[in-house]
Each structure stands twice: as C-alpha cells, then as structure tokens.
Design a protein around this motif. Structure first.
Motif, PDB file in Angstrom:
ATOM      1  N   PRO A 145     -27.874 -46.328  -3.737  1.00  7.90           N
ATOM      2  CA  PRO A 145     -28.528 -45.831  -2.552  1.00  7.90           C
ATOM      3  C   PRO A 145     -27.841 -44.706  -2.284  1.00  7.90           C
ATOM      4  O   PRO A 145     -26.664 -44.370  -2.756  1.00  7.90           O
ATOM      5  CB  PRO A 145     -28.084 -46.920  -1.586  1.00  7.90           C
ATOM      6  N   GLU A 146     -28.458 -43.653  -1.425  1.00  7.92           N
ATOM      7  CA  GLU A 146     -27.895 -42.469  -1.296  1.00  7.92           C
ATOM      8  C   GLU A 146     -26.417 -42.461  -0.643  1.00  7.92           C
ATOM      9  O   GLU A 146     -25.730 -41.591  -1.233  1.00  7.92           O
ATOM     10  CB  GLU A 146     -28.892 -41.614  -0.604  1.00  7.92           C
ATOM     11  N   ASP A 147     -26.272 -43.317   0.208  1.00  6.31           N
ATOM     12  CA  ASP A 147     -24.976 -43.383   0.839  1.00  6.31           C
ATOM     13  C   ASP A 147     -23.847 -43.717  -0.237  1.00  6.31           C
ATOM     14  O   ASP A 147     -22.810 -43.332  -0.079  1.00  6.31           O
ATOM     15  CB  ASP A 147     -25.000 -44.138   2.191  1.00  6.31           C
ATOM     16  N   VAL A 148     -24.280 -44.753  -1.045  1.00  5.50           N
ATOM     17  CA  VAL A 148     -23.419 -45.380  -1.791  1.00  5.50           C
ATOM     18  C   VAL A 148     -22.948 -44.090  -3.008  1.00  5.50           C
ATOM     19  O   VAL A 148     -21.812 -44.076  -3.210  1.00  5.50           O
ATOM     20  CB  VAL A 148     -23.813 -46.476  -2.578  1.00  5.50           C
ATOM     21  N   SER A 149     -24.001 -43.624  -3.449  1.00  3.88           N
ATOM     22  CA  SER A 149     -23.798 -42.566  -4.438  1.00  3.88           C
ATOM     23  C   SER A 149     -22.850 -41.423  -4.003  1.00  3.88           C
ATOM     24  O   SER A 149     -22.119 -40.902  -4.483  1.00  3.88           O
ATOM     25  CB  SER A 149     -25.000 -41.965  -4.902  1.00  3.88           C
ATOM     26  N   ASP A 150     -23.221 -40.979  -2.935  1.00  3.59           N
ATOM     27  CA  ASP A 150     -22.432 -39.849  -2.084  1.00  3.59           C
ATOM     28  C   ASP A 150     -20.751 -40.397  -1.883  1.00  3.59           C
ATOM     29  O   ASP A 150     -20.139 -39.541  -2.334  1.00  3.59           O
ATOM     30  CB  ASP A 150     -22.947 -39.652  -0.591  1.00  3.59           C
ATOM     31  N   ARG A 151     -20.798 -41.625  -1.537  1.00  2.77           N
ATOM     32  CA  ARG A 151     -19.211 -41.838  -1.302  1.00  2.77           C
ATOM     33  C   ARG A 151     -18.416 -42.199  -2.679  1.00  2.77           C
ATOM     34  O   ARG A 151     -17.251 -41.972  -2.767  1.00  2.77           O
ATOM     35  CB  ARG A 151     -19.065 -43.250  -0.556  1.00  2.77           C
ATOM     36  N   LEU A 152     -19.178 -42.502  -3.702  1.00  3.12           N
ATOM     37  CA  LEU A 152     -18.746 -42.732  -5.056  1.00  3.12           C
ATOM     38  C   LEU A 152     -18.530 -41.542  -5.791  1.00  3.12           C
ATOM     39  O   LEU A 152     -18.036 -41.519  -7.104  1.00  3.12           O
ATOM     40  CB  LEU A 152     -19.371 -43.950  -5.595  1.00  3.12           C
ATOM     41  N   GLY A 153     -19.308 -40.626  -5.437  1.00  2.00           N
ATOM     42  CA  GLY A 153     -19.329 -39.242  -6.303  1.00  2.00           C
ATOM     43  C   GLY A 153     -20.080 -39.337  -7.547  1.00  2.00           C
ATOM     44  O   GLY A 153     -19.947 -38.685  -8.639  1.00  2.00           O
TER      45      GLY A 153
ATOM     46  N   ALA B 249     -16.196 -55.377  11.431  1.00  2.00           N
ATOM     47  CA  ALA B 249     -16.573 -54.651  10.274  1.00  2.00           C
ATOM     48  C   ALA B 249     -15.809 -53.630   9.522  1.00  2.00           C
ATOM     49  O   ALA B 249     -14.951 -52.838  10.311  1.00  2.00           O
ATOM     50  CB  ALA B 249     -17.885 -53.787  10.636  1.00  2.00           C
ATOM     51  N   ILE B 250     -15.593 -53.503   8.335  1.00  2.00           N
ATOM     52  CA  ILE B 250     -14.880 -52.630   7.467  1.00  2.00           C
ATOM     53  C   ILE B 250     -15.435 -51.974   6.638  1.00  2.00           C
ATOM     54  O   ILE B 250     -16.399 -52.774   5.726  1.00  2.00           O
ATOM     55  CB  ILE B 250     -13.359 -53.441   6.952  1.00  2.00           C
ATOM     56  N   THR B 251     -15.362 -50.808   6.692  1.00  2.00           N
ATOM     57  CA  THR B 251     -15.752 -50.021   5.471  1.00  2.00           C
ATOM     58  C   THR B 251     -14.753 -49.400   4.684  1.00  2.00           C
ATOM     59  O   THR B 251     -13.928 -49.042   5.084  1.00  2.00           O
ATOM     60  CB  THR B 251     -16.822 -48.759   5.958  1.00  2.00           C
ATOM     61  N   ARG B 252     -14.694 -49.732   3.254  1.00  2.00           N
ATOM     62  CA  ARG B 252     -13.502 -49.057   2.540  1.00  2.00           C
ATOM     63  C   ARG B 252     -14.100 -48.518   1.157  1.00  2.00           C
ATOM     64  O   ARG B 252     -14.978 -48.689   0.613  1.00  2.00           O
ATOM     65  CB  ARG B 252     -12.880 -50.480   1.887  1.00  2.00           C
ATOM     66  N   LEU B 253     -13.354 -47.220   0.898  1.00  2.00           N
ATOM     67  CA  LEU B 253     -13.438 -46.686  -0.418  1.00  2.00           C
ATOM     68  C   LEU B 253     -12.158 -46.623  -0.950  1.00  2.00           C
ATOM     69  O   LEU B 253     -11.242 -46.030  -0.724  1.00  2.00           O
ATOM     70  CB  LEU B 253     -13.811 -45.131   0.028  1.00  2.00           C
ATOM     71  N   ALA B 254     -12.134 -47.443  -2.213  1.00  2.00           N
ATOM     72  CA  ALA B 254     -11.040 -47.499  -2.773  1.00  2.00           C
ATOM     73  C   ALA B 254     -11.005 -46.679  -4.058  1.00  2.00           C
ATOM     74  O   ALA B 254     -12.060 -46.523  -4.763  1.00  2.00           O
ATOM     75  CB  ALA B 254     -10.822 -48.797  -3.183  1.00  2.00           C
ATOM     76  N   HIS B 255      -9.815 -46.061  -4.432  1.00  2.00           N
ATOM     77  CA  HIS B 255      -9.499 -44.999  -5.502  1.00  2.00           C
ATOM     78  C   HIS B 255      -8.612 -45.567  -6.647  1.00  2.00           C
ATOM     79  O   HIS B 255      -7.736 -46.283  -6.044  1.00  2.00           O
ATOM     80  CB  HIS B 255      -9.073 -43.739  -5.143  1.00  2.00           C
ATOM     81  N   GLY B 256      -8.926 -45.488  -7.845  1.00  2.00           N
ATOM     82  CA  GLY B 256      -7.812 -46.006  -8.922  1.00  2.00           C
ATOM     83  C   GLY B 256      -6.981 -44.683  -9.346  1.00  2.00           C
ATOM     84  O   GLY B 256      -7.541 -43.754  -9.153  1.00  2.00           O
TER      85      GLY B 256
ATOM     86  N   GLY C  67      -6.345 -42.192 -11.696  1.00  2.00           N
ATOM     87  CA  GLY C  67      -6.938 -41.465 -12.558  1.00  2.00           C
ATOM     88  C   GLY C  67      -8.317 -41.697 -12.769  1.00  2.00           C
ATOM     89  O   GLY C  67      -8.947 -41.070 -13.735  1.00  2.00           O
ATOM     90  N   THR C  68      -8.873 -42.468 -12.004  1.00  2.00           N
ATOM     91  CA  THR C  68     -10.564 -42.697 -12.044  1.00  2.00           C
ATOM     92  C   THR C  68     -11.314 -42.057 -10.850  1.00  2.00           C
ATOM     93  O   THR C  68     -12.533 -42.058 -10.911  1.00  2.00           O
ATOM     94  CB  THR C  68     -10.794 -44.061 -12.131  1.00  2.00           C
ATOM     95  N   GLY C  69     -10.627 -41.637  -9.834  1.00  2.00           N
ATOM     96  CA  GLY C  69     -11.303 -41.382  -8.403  1.00  2.00           C
ATOM     97  C   GLY C  69     -12.105 -42.690  -8.028  1.00  2.00           C
ATOM     98  O   GLY C  69     -11.432 -43.642  -7.859  1.00  2.00           O
ATOM     99  N   PRO C  70     -13.095 -42.323  -7.336  1.00  2.00           N
ATOM    100  CA  PRO C  70     -13.556 -43.695  -6.475  1.00  2.00           C
ATOM    101  C   PRO C  70     -13.909 -44.771  -7.188  1.00  2.00           C
ATOM    102  O   PRO C  70     -14.826 -44.445  -8.411  1.00  2.00           O
ATOM    103  CB  PRO C  70     -14.754 -43.113  -5.780  1.00  2.00           C
ATOM    104  N   VAL C  71     -13.577 -46.003  -7.203  1.00  2.00           N
ATOM    105  CA  VAL C  71     -13.859 -47.086  -7.885  1.00  2.00           C
ATOM    106  C   VAL C  71     -14.685 -48.291  -7.119  1.00  2.00           C
ATOM    107  O   VAL C  71     -15.509 -48.712  -7.572  1.00  2.00           O
ATOM    108  CB  VAL C  71     -12.477 -47.966  -8.238  1.00  2.00           C
ATOM    109  N   GLU C  72     -14.603 -48.416  -5.738  1.00  2.00           N
ATOM    110  CA  GLU C  72     -15.494 -49.294  -5.146  1.00  2.00           C
ATOM    111  C   GLU C  72     -15.642 -48.631  -3.829  1.00  2.00           C
ATOM    112  O   GLU C  72     -14.773 -48.312  -2.980  1.00  2.00           O
ATOM    113  CB  GLU C  72     -14.598 -50.394  -4.893  1.00  2.00           C
TER     114      GLU C  72
END
Length: 237
Positions: free
Chosen positions: A109-117, A205-212, A214-219
């Motif tokens: 979805p648009e919001d997911v692709s935006d946050r995950l790059g 409610a929690i919204t999380r953007l996790a980074h790895g 050397g990988t950038g956004p992962v989840e």
C-alpha cells in the motif's frame, strides 16, 4: 560485559536469575552489603540495580525484612530495546505463543511503500500475528517486510514464532534501530475478536519502522496491545 556499568552487570545477573528460576517468588535476596561484597562494588551500585528491578515490580522491599522476589511477577512490555517479543515481556517465566493469522505476498500500500522506501506497488510480505501470553491474547502485530530481503519468509515457518529471530538466523538481517510512535486506539470489530475484548475497548497502538545493519528499512509494523499489558519505558539522563 566489562564495558557495561557495574549496576547494569548486576541488574542483568539478577534478571537472569529471576528468568531461569534461580530466584523464585518469595525468595529473600542477600543484603545490600552481602551483594556489594559479592560483586566487588559499593552498596550504592547494588541499590541502583535492585531499585530498577523494584521499579519493574519484580522485586519488593519490605521494611525491616529485606528485599524479596515479588509473589506475582508483573507482566508488561519493555520498549527500550529492539528484540523479539519474548524478550520484551518483563517476565522470564511467561509462556508466549504466536498465532499467524495472515501470511501473504502483496503489493505494498502507498503508506507502506513510503515508509519502507519502496517503489509504488512493489512486493512486500505481510504477517499478521496474535501474541498470546499465558493463554491470554495480548497483542496483534501487523508487519510488512520488503519481499526482496526475505522472499522465503512467505512460505517458511517463523523460528520460535519470532520474526526478528527468523530474519537474523535465516537471512542474516540484524536489526539495529527503530522509530516508534505510541498512541491510543479503540478496538475494531476484527481486533476485538482476536483480543477477546468488546469492540471499542481502548488499546495501546504502536507504529514501528525498524532498520537493519546495511539494509535500510526492514519492517514497517502496527501493533495493538490490551491495556493489561502496559508499556515499560526506561529513560536515562
């Protein structure tokens, strides 16, 4: 461990003893003086470590009697570290089960692709899981992971029900940091059915953007927890 402050070393040692059952509910801890001698530190350092466990309601101080393991360990979710859900729960003896309600490859979805790059409608893997603690529904987790990072995740079972452990052990992806937004939400009909609460029940409610590393956004994930499982946030100056 040698690089950690000594109060943190003591805290982790006591935490391990509580988690593995060496220290059981009702057990009396050695005195501050005895522990200070055992660890080779000052009483103030011991007091700092014990105080942290007391704040977490895992130990209780009784005036004139000493410090004891709490009879009923509090259940809460620590959110000051990035790790598997089982490590977030503040009780080492908690029985945690994971029920996967949805596992699919989908267009982001648009919001997911935006946050995950990601590019619009790029493929992602979606995991919708229910976390159950001691037989009681505790939280819903809705996670989105770029398909290219872990393609077989859509078919393979999670290791011990943990997404993060699976990403690390099976795909070599180590999560290093995350941003979280915490708010309140009213349970939808679907969420209420999963969590076994009336619709409209207040949820954390929690919204999380996790980074790895050397990988950038992962989840990118949303989670909703019952208020009986409050968050524990540790702040330091």
């Amino acid at each position: 461990m040698a690089r950690l402050p000594m109060y943190e070393v003591i805290y982790r040692d006591l935490d391990r003893q509580l988690s593995c059952g060496t220290l059981r509910p009702g057990d009396r801890l050695p005195s501050e003086g005895e522990m200070a001698e055992h660890y080779g530190v000052s009483r103030m350092t011991v007091r700092q470590a014990v105080g942290r466990l007391t704040d977490e309601r895992r130990l209780v101080r009784r005036r004139g009697a000493g410090t004891f393991v709490a009879d009923r360990q509090a259940t809460f979710r620590k959110v000051h570290s990035l790790g598997p859900y089982s490590e977030d729960i503040g009780r080492g003896d908690a029985v945690i089960d994971t029920v996967v309600h949805l596992r699919e490859v989908a267009d982001a979805p648009e919001d997911v692709s935006d946050r995950l790059g990601l590019k619009p409608r790029q493929k992602v893997i979606r995991l919708l899981r229910l976390r159950v603690v001691d037989g009681q529904p505790a939280a819903i987790q809705d996670s989105w992971i770029p398909y290219g990072l872990a393609p077989s995740l859509a078919d393979d079972e999670l290791i011990d029900g943990s997404l993060y452990r699976t990403l690390a052990d099976r795909f070599g992806i180590t999560l290093t940091w995350a941003e979280q937004e915490v708010s309140a939400a009213a349970a939808s009909a679907e969420q209420a059915a999963l969590l076994q609460v009336p619709p409209g029940t207040p949820l954390i409610a929690i919204t999380r953007l996790a980074h790895g590393e050397g990988t950038g956004p992962v989840e990118f994930a949303h989670s909703w927890s019952r208020p009986q499982f409050p968050l524990l946030i540790r702040l330091e100056r």
